[in-house]
Motif scaffolding. Structure first.
Motif, PDB file in Angstrom:
ATOM      1  N   TYR A   1       0.627   5.789  -0.420  1.00 44.40           N
ATOM      2  CA  TYR A   1      -0.548   6.454  -0.995  1.00 44.40           C
ATOM      3  C   TYR A   1      -1.780   6.202  -0.118  1.00 44.40           C
ATOM      4  CZ  TYR A   1      -4.614   7.059  -3.992  1.00 44.40           C
ATOM      5  OH  TYR A   1      -5.843   7.422  -4.484  1.00 44.40           O
ATOM      6  N   GLY A   2      -1.988   4.956   0.277  1.00 41.24           N
ATOM      7  CA  GLY A   2      -3.139   4.650   1.128  1.00 41.24           C
ATOM      8  C   GLY A   2      -3.075   5.370   2.461  1.00 41.24           C
TER       9      GLY A   2
ATOM     10  N   ARG B   1       3.323  -1.231   5.800  1.00 38.88           N
ATOM     11  CA  ARG B   1       4.488  -0.404   5.471  1.00 38.88           C
ATOM     12  C   ARG B   1       5.715  -0.820   6.265  1.00 38.88           C
ATOM     13  NH1 ARG B   1       7.153   3.767   7.387  1.00 38.88           N
ATOM     14  NH2 ARG B   1       5.774   3.880   9.193  1.00 38.88           N
TER      15      ARG B   1
ATOM     16  N   ASP C   1      -8.053  -2.709   1.891  1.00 34.89           N
ATOM     17  CA  ASP C   1      -8.930  -2.248   0.816  1.00 34.89           C
ATOM     18  C   ASP C   1     -10.395  -2.320   1.224  1.00 34.89           C
ATOM     19  OD1 ASP C   1      -6.710  -1.831  -0.759  1.00 34.89           O
ATOM     20  OD2 ASP C   1      -6.867  -3.760  -1.805  1.00 34.89           O
TER      21      ASP C   1
ATOM     22  N   ASP D   1      -5.087  13.881  -6.567  1.00 33.20           N
ATOM     23  CA  ASP D   1      -6.211  12.989  -6.294  1.00 33.20           C
ATOM     24  C   ASP D   1      -7.272  13.713  -5.456  1.00 33.20           C
ATOM     25  OD1 ASP D   1      -7.948  10.944  -5.524  1.00 33.20           O
ATOM     26  OD2 ASP D   1      -6.341   9.465  -5.547  1.00 33.20           O
TER      27      ASP D   1
ATOM     28  N   TRP E   1      -0.100  12.012  -7.052  1.00 37.72           N
ATOM     29  CA  TRP E   1      -0.965  11.693  -5.923  1.00 37.72           C
ATOM     30  C   TRP E   1      -1.674  12.941  -5.401  1.00 37.72           C
ATOM     31  CZ3 TRP E   1       2.732   8.203  -2.530  1.00 37.72           C
ATOM     32  CH2 TRP E   1       2.995   7.008  -3.238  1.00 37.72           C
TER      33      TRP E   1
ATOM     34  N   GLU F   1       6.974  -0.340  -0.879  1.00 31.67           N
ATOM     35  CA  GLU F   1       5.733  -0.478  -1.643  1.00 31.67           C
ATOM     36  C   GLU F   1       5.035   0.882  -1.721  1.00 31.67           C
ATOM     37  OE1 GLU F   1       3.160  -1.838  -4.107  1.00 31.67           O
ATOM     38  OE2 GLU F   1       4.631  -3.258  -3.286  1.00 31.67           O
ATOM     39  N   GLN F   2       4.892   1.417  -2.928  1.00 32.86           N
ATOM     40  CA  GLN F   2       4.345   2.761  -3.118  1.00 32.86           C
ATOM     41  C   GLN F   2       2.905   2.889  -2.613  1.00 32.86           C
ATOM     42  OE1 GLN F   2       4.698   4.394  -7.047  1.00 32.86           O
ATOM     43  NE2 GLN F   2       6.844   3.763  -7.292  1.00 32.86           N
ATOM     44  N   ARG F   3       2.093   1.886  -2.919  1.00 38.50           N
ATOM     45  CA  ARG F   3       0.671   2.031  -2.629  1.00 38.50           C
ATOM     46  C   ARG F   3       0.384   2.117  -1.147  1.00 38.50           C
ATOM     47  NH1 ARG F   3      -2.098  -3.834  -3.783  1.00 38.50           N
ATOM     48  NH2 ARG F   3      -0.365  -5.157  -3.126  1.00 38.50           N
ATOM     49  N   TYR F   4       1.300   1.611  -0.308  1.00 38.07           N
ATOM     50  CA  TYR F   4       1.086   1.750   1.132  1.00 38.07           C
ATOM     51  C   TYR F   4       1.131   3.223   1.525  1.00 38.07           C
ATOM     52  CZ  TYR F   4       2.080  -3.292   1.210  1.00 38.07           C
ATOM     53  OH  TYR F   4       2.064  -4.647   0.990  1.00 38.07           O
TER      54      TYR F   4
ATOM     55  N   GLU G   1      -3.602  -6.898   2.786  1.00 43.69           N
ATOM     56  CA  GLU G   1      -3.857  -5.849   1.792  1.00 43.69           C
ATOM     57  C   GLU G   1      -5.340  -5.789   1.425  1.00 43.69           C
ATOM     58  OE1 GLU G   1       0.470  -5.949  -0.550  1.00 43.69           O
ATOM     59  OE2 GLU G   1      -1.289  -6.974  -1.379  1.00 43.69           O
TER      60      GLU G   1
END
Length: 424
Positions: A323-324, A312, A293, A360, A357, A318-321, A289
């Protein structure tokens, strides 16, 4: 003769009681007269008390209602209560005075708490000139000190077995006061201080140990760990690089180094450090992770996308995956892949999450794309779509032509149309 005697005698009715009357006169003085039988008084003489000289003597004196002994007992009790109250007041005032004095001393010495032995300036090894001193006396004193310090350290394990960490630290400190160079006391203190969260004391303990023996690799690692816990990223980088120069590869030290570089925003070096960590431990999720970043901070979105896709697969909840992945695809101008990532997130986590999202600015590169606008129209509604159009018109760069949202999605092989349908 008889007749003459009768004429000279008194009345016949009273002649027989004359001697009684005379005798009664002897007792009549000083005594009350007898009440006649025909006296009709309402109060009977039976209840009437004749006052004599003894009664007259006490006229005007109030009759006693309490025993004098009871009065004395009450007075004694009252005196005892008063004495007890005075003692209580005295003790209270004394206690209050002591508290005020302690508070005053604390205020005067605030910030001057007693330092741990590892934070004091001491001479680790005292010089002894045997030629000028009595060797036997010197070594006798030294042996006494060494034995006492060993005895104190020997009791530490027993205290730790009972869960008494604070007392164990106190024993180590006492041993260190006797022998500032006692390696056993310093090492135990370093571990106990770290466990208690006293990272400054822990760091100083290991610094002293390395001052005595800088070649100990395990102490170098513990010092780096304490510096990392203290949050001194700059010192961690310096110590980790020194360790790597003189020792073999250590995964923990490499991870400490990578984290410290990331904190210092040295993302290029941090990415290389995390890549090295993953060579030996591909399942290190945290390192992967951080690697993603670092790539995103470096705007290396292709590398970040590959790393996020791997994450993923390992954890699709995991939500942030997602989003990324959407951000990376948008920055790479892959609008269809961006829509797919957002569509999957909408089905897993809800439309409200994805609506946040979509706002953004990192998705601006694909904001005017028809597929993206159609997805936004389905997810956020007409009002949200109009907001997106306004955002697209105010984007930085040359003025763009207004794009009419397409209500019908384009037919392509790369977009899963079902993902773009509203949730039932």
């Amino acid at each position: 003769m008889r007749k003459k005697r009768q004429n000279s005698s008194p009345d016949h009715g009273t002649v027989g009681f004359d001697h009684l009357a005379t005798s009664a006169d002897l007792y009549s003085s000083g005594t009350p007269a007898e009440q006649p039988l025909y006296d009709n008084r309402r109060v009977s003489d039976a209840g009437h008390v004749h006052k004599t000289g003894r009664h007259q003597a006490v006229v005007g004196r109030r009759k006693e209602t309490a025993d004098p002994r009871e009065k004395m007992a009450l007075l004694a009790i009252l005196k005892s209560v008063i004495v007890i109250l005075l003692l209580m007041i005295t003790f209270f005032l004394l206690w209050k005075g002591i508290k005020l004095y302690e508070e005053k001393v604390w205020m005067e010495t605030q910030g001057e708490k007693e330092l741990s032995p590892v934070l004091r300036d001491v001479v680790l090894i005292e010089e002894i000139d045997i030629a000028k001193q009595d060797a036997e006396k010197v070594f006798a004193e030294r042996i006494k000190v060494w034995r006492e310090s060993q005895r104190l350290i020997g009791s530490v394990d027993t205290l730790l077995a009972r869960g008494n960490i604070d007392q164990a630290i106190k024993r180590c400190q006492d041993a260190l006061l006797l022998d500032p160079a006692h390696s056993g006391a310093l090492e135990r203190l370093g571990e106990l201080y770290f466990e208690k969260g006293l990272f400054i004391e822990s760091v100083n303990s290991y610094i002293r140990l390395l001052s005595v023996d800088p070649s100990r690799e395990d102490l170098q690692v513990k010092l780096i760990q304490s510096l990392d816990a203290l949050g001194d990223a700059k010192s961690v980088v310096f110590m980790a690089k020194w360790y790597q120069e003189d020792n073999l590869y250590n995964e923990d030290v490499q991870r400490f180094l990578a984290n410290a570089l990331f904190v210092q925003k040295q993302f290029a070096e941090a990415a290389k450090a995390y890549e090295r960590v993953l060579v030996d431990n591909a399942n290190d999720i945290v390192a992967r992770e951080k690697l993603a970043d670092s790539y995103m901070q470096l705007e290396q979105y292709d590398k970040a996308l590959t790393t996020l896709e791997t994450l993923r697969v390992s954890n699709y909840r995991e939500q942030r995956y997602y989003y990324g992945i959407a951000v990376c695809n948008a920055q790479l101008r892959n609008s269809e892949e961006t829509v797919q990532a957002l569509g999957k997130a909408a089905h897993l986590f809800g439309q409200k999450v994805v609506v946040a999202w979509v706002k953004d600015p990192k998705l601006d590169p694909v904001r005017e794309d028809r597929a993206f606008q159609a997805f936004a129209d389905r997810v956020g509604g007409e009002e949200f779509r109009k907001w997106l159009e306004q955002m697209a018109r105010t984007m930085d760069g040359p003025e763009r032509e207004e794009v009419t949202p397409q209500l019908k999605l384009p037919t392509t092989e790369t977009i899963d149309a079902e993902l773009l349908q509203p949730r039932k």
